[in-house]
Design an enzyme around this catalytic site. Structure first.
Site, PDB file in Angstrom:
ATOM      1  N   HIS A  63      62.835 -73.663   5.644  1.00  0.00           N
ATOM      2  CA  HIS A  63      61.746 -73.173   4.789  1.00  0.00           C
ATOM      3  C   HIS A  63      62.219 -72.427   3.553  1.00  0.00           C
ATOM      4  CE1 HIS A  63      58.407 -73.922   7.659  1.00  0.00           C
ATOM      5  NE2 HIS A  63      59.371 -73.788   8.550  1.00  0.00           N
ATOM      6  N   LYS A  72      49.208 -63.255  -1.967  1.00  0.00           N
ATOM      7  CA  LYS A  72      50.343 -63.732  -1.170  1.00  0.00           C
ATOM      8  C   LYS A  72      51.202 -62.514  -0.836  1.00  0.00           C
ATOM      9  CE  LYS A  72      51.459 -66.445  -4.762  1.00  0.00           C
ATOM     10  NZ  LYS A  72      51.844 -67.786  -4.413  1.00  0.00           N
ATOM     11  N   ARG A  73      52.232 -62.686   0.019  1.00  0.00           N
ATOM     12  CA  ARG A  73      53.151 -61.579   0.262  1.00  0.00           C
ATOM     13  C   ARG A  73      53.728 -61.089  -1.059  1.00  0.00           C
ATOM     14  NH1 ARG A  73      54.309 -59.940   5.725  1.00  0.00           N
ATOM     15  NH2 ARG A  73      56.025 -58.791   4.766  1.00  0.00           N
ATOM     16  N   LYS A 116      58.203 -64.004  -6.252  1.00  0.00           N
ATOM     17  CA  LYS A 116      56.847 -64.526  -6.486  1.00  0.00           C
ATOM     18  C   LYS A 116      56.262 -63.975  -7.789  1.00  0.00           C
ATOM     19  CE  LYS A 116      55.903 -64.915  -1.495  1.00  0.00           C
ATOM     20  NZ  LYS A 116      55.606 -66.328  -1.172  1.00  0.00           N
ATOM     21  N   THR A 172      51.707 -72.588   0.222  1.00  0.00           N
ATOM     22  CA  THR A 172      50.572 -73.280   0.826  1.00  0.00           C
ATOM     23  C   THR A 172      49.277 -72.677   0.284  1.00  0.00           C
ATOM     24  OG1 THR A 172      50.920 -71.842   2.742  1.00  0.00           O
ATOM     25  CG2 THR A 172      51.611 -74.132   2.959  1.00  0.00           C
ATOM     26  N   LYS A 174      45.372 -74.142  -0.947  1.00  0.00           N
ATOM     27  CA  LYS A 174      44.071 -73.595  -0.538  1.00  0.00           C
ATOM     28  C   LYS A 174      43.189 -73.328  -1.752  1.00  0.00           C
ATOM     29  CE  LYS A 174      46.565 -71.893   3.394  1.00  0.00           C
ATOM     30  NZ  LYS A 174      47.471 -70.837   3.876  1.00  0.00           N
TER      31      LYS A 174
HETATM   32  C1  KVW Z   1      61.328 -65.136   8.337  1.00  0.00           C
HETATM   33  C2  KVW Z   1      60.104 -66.519   6.799  1.00  0.00           C
HETATM   34  C3  KVW Z   1      58.968 -65.026   8.274  1.00  0.00           C
HETATM   35  C4  KVW Z   1      60.164 -64.607   8.816  1.00  0.00           C
HETATM   36  C5  KVW Z   1      59.026 -68.895   4.327  1.00  0.00           C
HETATM   37  S1  KVW Z   1      60.616 -69.125   3.989  1.00  0.00           S
HETATM   38  C6  KVW Z   1      61.129 -68.032   5.143  1.00  0.00           C
HETATM   39  C7  KVW Z   1      60.054 -67.518   5.744  1.00  0.00           C
HETATM   40  C8  KVW Z   1      61.298 -66.085   7.349  1.00  0.00           C
HETATM   41  C9  KVW Z   1      58.941 -65.979   7.268  1.00  0.00           C
HETATM   42  N1  KVW Z   1      58.873 -68.016   5.288  1.00  0.00           N
HETATM   43  C10 KVW Z   1      57.924 -69.598   3.612  1.00  0.00           C
HETATM   44  O1  KVW Z   1      57.536 -70.726   4.392  1.00  0.00           O
HETATM   45  C11 KVW Z   1      56.382 -71.359   3.893  1.00  0.00           C
HETATM   46  C12 KVW Z   1      56.023 -72.479   4.840  1.00  0.00           C
HETATM   47  O2  KVW Z   1      56.934 -73.518   4.744  1.00  0.00           O
HETATM   48  C13 KVW Z   1      56.621 -71.872   2.491  1.00  0.00           C
HETATM   49  O3  KVW Z   1      55.428 -72.429   1.979  1.00  0.00           O
HETATM   50  C14 KVW Z   1      57.091 -70.749   1.581  1.00  0.00           C
HETATM   51  O4  KVW Z   1      57.434 -71.259   0.306  1.00  0.00           O
HETATM   52  C15 KVW Z   1      58.287 -70.046   2.205  1.00  0.00           C
HETATM   53  O5  KVW Z   1      58.660 -68.934   1.415  1.00  0.00           O
END
Ligand code: KVW
Length: 735
Positions: free
Chosen positions: A369, A560-561, A566, A668, A672
């Protein structure tokens, strides 16, 4: 065993999907399950009574679905994820059961309102952001597509913290989502199983003299499953999300009880139950904590044991596992599943290494991811060895055999070997979990076209050169059932009235709307819907924040976070620039805007928290400037979560997707917004690129550097910095 035949004809009243049937169930539940009447029932009681009525209807379909899967010995998809950001379930379950009208009417007979009951539900916030929400959307989609899927995760006592804003600063409050009864889960103590930690390994020979290894003197913790039914959309299919909760294991505690050390027994109990106590609130940062490693192994080991138990109930030979199960790893968080399955096959089932590895590498698939280095999980060898001594040996063995093969393929390339190794040399050594996932999986995917390509040319280049066939792309998606049908009833109705309702199951049908894009009454209705949604949100803002916003203004939204990449800071600077423009030349200022922001910052992420304060300070100045009136407003909405998102997307007009190109793997939220008819302003990053291709560049505002340009600029900046350092030291030297 089948039930004995009985003469009594039993009609399952719960199958009754009529208004009267639902009302009757509601009343029965309120009286007998909750011991309340219409006078004493709280709004939450009423929410519970309705939820249980619908739950009963889910249960019947659930049991039939699972019986079918079992009877047909279906191949299962197992989705392993540390996070499932589900949000509320009542509204979603009503929709998927197809009994919204009946439920509303049933409540109406009792003088109750469905909307009010739905608002009682506490979000299940068992995730941080996109990654956790993706897992939840996939569950809905798989059930709707009739895919026999099971989600596995952790039942955290505390999900993502509640965010309060005080003097503009973020405060974190515990999320006590289980304080009131949760109607959607079923505890399954009969499927509880033991998970082992610590201890040591011991060599021994089996009866035939074969050398074996045992993992002994372990601390054991019980994994208690809680099941949540996941219905598909109007198809009578109900899948399962199984979340594990940590309990102290009795054998373990009894030793202390028997020794008379009551205090130690209680302490140990508390200690073991810590494992599923709280979700780590970091989105995309790996901190390398022992408790986190234990969480990862805890649910992963429980899932693998459960998967094997189910497989054995339906099959005889473990060699067939890949024909009957595929295990999808949501990032590297559940990567230990690969090692655990090897341990079970080799140590417990006595398979030869090669046979076991052959099974494992045909069963696992891995989704990456992110490319961000701080998110890549690397566990130090000493910690890993302490918690999972046998697994460390297995990791070493996997690595040894893997590197031997790579060395054969690229003879003499030692640097490549050290780059590809599962072990990063250093003091201490570290285990690269992404490498473990790649080596142990048959499929590796990124989450957008751009991101998947970047994986191939940057982060996983060596692995791509070695096994190109393993790499593929699966661009993220969202479920239209929650994010349009449920969240935006007005627009859903307009769409269905215009093109029919096939879009609910297959989003491609939305294309039919193009024919109406220029029809004036459709456009008018569209605008009316947007205005009503904006008024609804404006109302909500006024009620919760005591700020009046102008529904005629453009709703310009970034939710978003909070993360530097970002670029909420860039958006803040834009807000300031707009404000200054208005101050300098009020006559020329044209577009009235309401800027809406929301998002949580990781509690230890100082800069992100400062950005929240910055936004709130900007809001303070602008919202209190009498000269601005209702031409500009800045709203930072507290405690961003699924249920709040459902209120904001439908009212949005401009979607801010402005991450530095090459940093947001997919996004994502961008989807939305689109689905709810907002226009996007964004960079060519993540899935924005594919969205632009789909809607046409003329329908999207793209700006900023492309990924390669960002890279080139970074290199130029580095070069410039280095040159200036060289010149400075040269100058000093010559003096
Ligand atoms: C650790 C993540 C929670 C704990 C991501 S990348 C890494 C993490 C790691 C979260 N989350 C996000 O994942 C989304 C789903 O694929 C992506 O849309 C987004 O771009 C990405 O930052």
């Amino acid at each position: 065993m089948p039930d004995k035949k009985v003469d009594l004809q039993w009609t399952p009243i719960h199958k009754d999907m009529t208004k009267d049937g639902i009302r009757l169930s509601f009343q029965v539940n309120r009286e007998y399950t909750l011991a309340k009447d219409q006078y004493t029932a709280t709004a939450y009681d009423n929410f519970l009574a309705l939820s249980i009525a619908l739950r009963d209807r889910l249960v019947e379909r659930w049991i039939v679905t699972q019986q079918e899967y079992h009877r047909k010995n279906k191949k299962r998809v197992y989705y392993l994820s540390m996070e499932f950001l589900i949000g509320r379930l009542l509204g979603n379950n009503i929709i998927n059961l197809g009994c919204e009208k009946e439920s509303k009417d049933a409540l109406d007979d009792l003088g109750l309102e469905l909307d009010e009951l739905r608002e009682q539900e506490v979000d299940a916030g068992l995730g941080n952001g996109g990654l956790g929400r993706l897992a939840a959307c996939f569950l809905d989609s798989m059930a709707t597509l009739g895919i026999p899927a099971h989600g596995y995760g952790i039942r955290y006592d505390y999900g993502i913290f509640n965010q309060k804003i005080q003097n503009g600063y973020q405060l974190e409050k515990p999320d006590e989502w289980l304080k009131l009864k949760n109607p959607w889960e079923f505890a399954r103590p009969e499927y509880a199983l033991a998970v082992h930690f610590y201890g040591r390994t011991q060599n021994y020979q089996d009866r035939n003299g074969k050398p074996c290894i045992a993992w002994v003197d372990t601390q054991n913790i019980l994994a208690m499953p809680y099941d949540i039914p996941i219905p598909g959309y109007c198809n009578d299919i109900v899948n399962t999300l199984r979340l594990w909760s940590a309990r102290s294991s009795e054998e373990f505690d009894f030793e202390y009880f028997n020794d008379g050390d009551y205090e130690k027994a209680v302490y140990q109990k508390m200690f073991s139950e810590n494992i599923s106590k709280v979700l780590y609130p970091n989105d995309g940062v790996s901190q390398g904590r022992e408790l986190r490693l234990k969480q990862e192994y805890f649910f992963t080991a429980a899932a693998i044991a459960d998967i094997i138990r189910r497989f054995k109930a339906e099959n005889t030979n473990l060699t067939d596992l890949p024909k009957k199960a595929v295990i999808q790893l949501n990032d590297t968080h559940p990567a230990l599943a690969i090692v655990e399955l090897m341990r079970i096959l080799v140590d417990m089932e006595q398979l030869e290494w090669e046979a076991a590895w052959n099974i494992v590498t045909k069963t696992f698939a891995y989704t990456n991811h992110t490319l961000m280095p701080e998110a890549l999980e690397c566990w130090t060898v000493p910690l890993f060895e302490k918690v999972l001594p046998r697994h460390l040996q297995i990791v070493y063995e996997i690595n040894f055999r893997f590197l031997k093969e790579v060395a054969n393929y690229f003879p003499g390339d030692n640097e490549r070997l050290s780059r590809m190794s599962l072990i990063e040399e250093g003091n201490p050594k570290r285990i690269r979990m992404a490498h473990l996932c790649i080596v142990g999986s048959f499929s590796i995917n990124g989450v957008s076209v751009l991101h998947s390509n970047l994986l191939k040319i940057n982060l996983f280049k060596d692995f791509y050169e070695y096994e190109p066939g393993k790499f593929n792309n699966k661009t993220n998606g969202i479920t239209q059932r929650r994010w349009l049908l449920k969240a935006n009833t007005r627009l859903s109705k307009l769409v269905s009235d215009t093109i029919g309702n096939e879009w609910i199951k297959n989003l491609d049908y939305l294309e039919k709307l193009t024919a109406y894009a220029k029809k004036s009454d459709f456009v008018k209705q569209w605008q009316d819907v947007k205005m009503q949604n904006k008024m609804f949100l404006a109302n909500y803002i006024e009620k919760t924040m005591q700020i009046v916003v102008n529904p005629e203004s453009l709703f310009d939204v970034q939710i978003k976070r909070i993360h530097e990449y970002k670029r909420q800071l860039l958006f803040s600077l834009f807000i300031i620039a707009e404000y200054l423009k208005l101050k300098h030349d009020p006559q020329k200022f044209q577009i009235q805007r309401t800027f809406i922001l929301a998002g949580k910052a990781a509690p230890g992420y100082f800069i992100a928290k400062l950005i929240i304060k910055f936004i709130n300070s900007i809001a303070d100045v602008i919202n209190h400037d009498k000269g601005v009136k209702d031409r500009l407003k800045v709203i930072f909405m507290e405690n961003y979560r699924v249920s709040l998102a459902e209120k904001i997307f439908p009212a949005s007009e401009l979607s801010e997707q402005i991450s530095t190109a090459g940093t947001e793997a997919s996004g994502t939220g961008n989807m939305k917004f689109m689905l709810n008819g907002a226009l996007t302003i964004g960079t060519l990053d993540g899935a924005n690129i594919e969205i632009a291709e789909a809607v046409g560049n003329e329908n999207m505002f793209i700006f900023g550097l492309r990924t390669e340009e960002v890279e080139a600029k970074k290199n130029r900046d580095i070069l410039r910095k280095n040159t200036s350092i060289i010149i400075q030291s040269y100058a000093k030297f010559s003096i």
